[in-house]
Design a protein around this motif. Structure first.
Motif, PDB file in Angstrom:
ATOM      1  N   UNK A  45      -6.642   1.772   3.413  1.00  0.00           N
ATOM      2  CA  UNK A  45      -7.047   0.423   3.804  1.00  0.00           C
ATOM      3  C   UNK A  45      -5.810  -0.418   4.006  1.00  0.00           C
ATOM      4  N   UNK A  46      -6.011  -1.699   4.286  1.00  0.00           N
ATOM      5  CA  UNK A  46      -4.868  -2.575   4.526  1.00  0.00           C
ATOM      6  C   UNK A  46      -3.954  -2.660   3.310  1.00  0.00           C
ATOM      7  N   UNK A  47      -4.532  -2.748   2.118  1.00  0.00           N
ATOM      8  CA  UNK A  47      -3.762  -2.818   0.881  1.00  0.00           C
ATOM      9  C   UNK A  47      -4.180  -1.734  -0.102  1.00  0.00           C
ATOM     10  N   UNK A  48      -4.707  -0.620   0.396  1.00  0.00           N
ATOM     11  CA  UNK A  48      -5.183   0.456  -0.471  1.00  0.00           C
ATOM     12  C   UNK A  48      -4.492   1.768  -0.098  1.00  0.00           C
ATOM     13  N   UNK A  49      -4.153   2.530  -1.125  1.00  0.00           N
ATOM     14  CA  UNK A  49      -3.454   3.800  -0.938  1.00  0.00           C
ATOM     15  C   UNK A  49      -4.084   4.852  -1.836  1.00  0.00           C
ATOM     16  N   UNK A  50      -3.838   6.117  -1.521  1.00  0.00           N
ATOM     17  CA  UNK A  50      -4.344   7.212  -2.340  1.00  0.00           C
ATOM     18  C   UNK A  50      -3.277   8.301  -2.414  1.00  0.00           C
ATOM     19  N   UNK A  51      -3.026   8.751  -3.633  1.00  0.00           N
ATOM     20  CA  UNK A  51      -2.165   9.908  -3.861  1.00  0.00           C
ATOM     21  C   UNK A  51      -3.095  11.066  -4.178  1.00  0.00           C
ATOM     22  N   UNK A 123      -5.653   9.757  -6.945  1.00  0.00           N
ATOM     23  CA  UNK A 123      -5.296   8.542  -7.665  1.00  0.00           C
ATOM     24  C   UNK A 123      -5.312   7.399  -6.659  1.00  0.00           C
ATOM     25  N   UNK A 124      -6.198   6.421  -6.876  1.00  0.00           N
ATOM     26  CA  UNK A 124      -6.348   5.305  -5.955  1.00  0.00           C
ATOM     27  C   UNK A 124      -5.503   4.122  -6.415  1.00  0.00           C
ATOM     28  N   UNK A 125      -4.763   3.551  -5.468  1.00  0.00           N
ATOM     29  CA  UNK A 125      -3.869   2.433  -5.731  1.00  0.00           C
ATOM     30  C   UNK A 125      -4.253   1.261  -4.839  1.00  0.00           C
ATOM     31  N   UNK A 126      -4.037   0.045  -5.350  1.00  0.00           N
ATOM     32  CA  UNK A 126      -4.319  -1.167  -4.582  1.00  0.00           C
ATOM     33  C   UNK A 126      -3.167  -2.132  -4.787  1.00  0.00           C
ATOM     34  N   UNK A 127      -2.745  -2.747  -3.691  1.00  0.00           N
ATOM     35  CA  UNK A 127      -1.720  -3.795  -3.785  1.00  0.00           C
ATOM     36  C   UNK A 127      -2.433  -5.132  -3.825  1.00  0.00           C
ATOM     37  N   UNK A 128      -2.293  -5.844  -4.943  1.00  0.00           N
ATOM     38  CA  UNK A 128      -2.917  -7.153  -5.127  1.00  0.00           C
ATOM     39  C   UNK A 128      -1.819  -8.195  -5.276  1.00  0.00           C
TER      40      UNK A 128
END
Length: 155
Positions: A45-51, A123-128
């Protein structure tokens, strides 16, 4: 490939510790010590990542995921089960060795969750970004009455 010892440079420089640490990490990857387990990093997503890590043979109880000071650490270690008899292995193609993989997270990136599915760890990551750090537009106003008053006081 040759290995360069950068420790003398640590003692004679100030403020370049992170640069030398990154060079050490690159050297470890080139030497083959950083290749297990394989992983992908994708933008979801715009501010979402996955490893996504390929960790066949590891269960939830064999894994430890920790975030500390912008570093995501994923550690896997197979626990030896008592009383389990295993046959003689003629060929070992599935790696069951322990691993410790670290990822440097950018500022304001948090871990949302982790899931183990079909031998893959997601592993789901989000930039907030906090509201105070987000860009904002400032409205421009022209108040000619105030400008006239200031001019009159100055004269």
């Amino acid at each position: 490939m040759r290995h360069f010892d950068l420790s003398p440079l640590y003692r004679s420089t100030v403020g370049f510790d992170r640069l030398f640490s990154m060079m050490d990490q690159m050297a470890n990857v080139e030497n083959g010590t950083g290749g297990y387990p394989p992983y992908n990093i994708e933008r979801t997503g715009e501010n979402a990542y996955r490893i996504t890590m390929a960790i066949a043979g590891f269960g939830e109880s064999d894994l430890t995921i920790e975030v500390k000071e912008n570093t995501l650490s994923i550690h896997g270690e197979k626990a030896a089960k008592e009383g389990e008899e295993r046959g003689d292995v003629l060929y070992r193609g599935i790696a069951e060795r322990s691993f410790d993989r670290r990822f440097q997270l950018a500022d304001h990136v948090i871990v949302r969750g982790a899931a183990l599915e079909n031998g893959l760890l997601h592993v789901d990551l989000v930039r907030e970004i906090p509201e105070a750090l987000k860009p904002r537009t400032i409205e421009i106003t022209t108040n000619t009455d105030e400008a006239k008053v200031i001019d009159q006081k100055a004269a």
